[in-house]
Enzyme design. Sequence first.
Site, PDB file in Angstrom:
ATOM      1  N   CYS A  59       0.807  -1.221   0.000  1.00  0.00           N
ATOM      2  CA  CYS A  59       0.000   0.000   0.000  1.00  0.00           C
ATOM      3  C   CYS A  59       0.840   1.272   0.000  1.00  0.00           C
ATOM      4  CB  CYS A  59      -0.940   0.008   1.207  1.00  0.00           C
ATOM      5  SG  CYS A  59      -2.012  -1.445   1.282  1.00  0.00           S
ATOM      6  N   HIS A  98      -9.172   3.407  -1.124  1.00  0.00           N
ATOM      7  CA  HIS A  98      -7.747   3.068  -1.181  1.00  0.00           C
ATOM      8  C   HIS A  98      -7.354   2.364  -2.476  1.00  0.00           C
ATOM      9  CE1 HIS A  98      -3.791   2.007  -0.146  1.00  0.00           C
ATOM     10  NE2 HIS A  98      -4.018   0.894   0.547  1.00  0.00           N
TER      11      HIS A  98
END
Length: 400
Positions: free
Chosen positions: A88, A344
């Site tokens: 991420c 996200h």
Amino acid sequence: MPQGIRDKVAILGMGCSKFGERWDAGPDDLMVEAYLEAMQDAGIEPSQLDAAWFSTHIDEIGSGKGGTPLSIALRLPNIAVTRVENFCASGSEAFRGAVYAVAAGAADIALAVGVEKLKDTGYGGLPVANPGTLNPQVMPNGSAPGNFAQLASAYRAKHGVSKDDLKRAIAHVSVKSHANGAKNPKAHLRKPITAEQALAAPMIAEPLGLFDCCGVSDGAAAAIVTTPEIARALGKHDLVTVKALQLSVSNGYESQYNGWDGSHFHTARIAAGKAYKEAGIERPREQISMMEVHDCFSITELVTMEDLFISPEGQGWRDVLDGFYDADGGVPCQIDGGLKCFGHPIGASGLRMLYEMYLQLQGRAGERQLSNPVFGMTHNLGGAPASNVCSVAIIGQEGA
């Protein structure tokens, strides 16, 4: 000792697509959307770009491997394009590559672009990724909400926080972010919520309810960086420069030994400490003007406040409830709405965080604008509490 990169690189321009369920756009469309805004902001032509870094995490079902997806979508002038992926924190990794190239003198002007297209995959959450051949032998399977719910349990146990107090604190984290995201036209979720809604929401993984979890979305963000000297030669004033970039990666200490108690992010503390040293910041609670942190879950944001040495250990929940991280608080956090309101798209999130800090430092954040920010910090986390990569970046006004 390393000299660091403080004030050696300036941000020339940035761009960010609208985040959300972008059924109208593919990865290339999203990249173009962010890139065109960044180029217009920078005021340069494609021929002036020397190199590019491209971040996307789940390439097999998204953009594809290698540098060609970026180069073809943007019609770049046959320059070097390096694809990077680091969970991420991939967007932050693209930015780091571009910044280091400029700081090293290998490029005069460099581009970083991050993108992820997740809503077309058929999954309700993040698609299942290949964990590697050996990983399942040393780490048990688990869901993201389940992994981070364990962080909440360990935090409560270590610091003696009651279940009700912690639940109220993480609810406030979400309420605060939704209030900020409602003011951002590029956010995915733009409706304020109440504490009562957050507390009464369906449970996902105790104590994390529906409003304690960030969503899945599509999006892209871009940054163009150069030296301060070149930026001034191009007519730029009031420069935003990079103060620090640090990355810390788990080495097995958390997951394979007994030294870690599960209540904090070991890598975040290391990356933050190095970033403050590189940026010359000695009193982060007083000197950091604003933050964007990796709020994949509300408990992650709360614990991160302590790992970044803004709140004293064990007291982050009190600062949250006192409004210290609200838009009008001591250190506003997620002033753009955060992952909680943007979702996200993995390859883009780190650059999206920097985009908001950059706008704020230039006084261009509209109704979200804070008063006279000097330093903006971003925290980008990939993986799980027991095994992760953590990127911390600090940008600010030149000379500060």
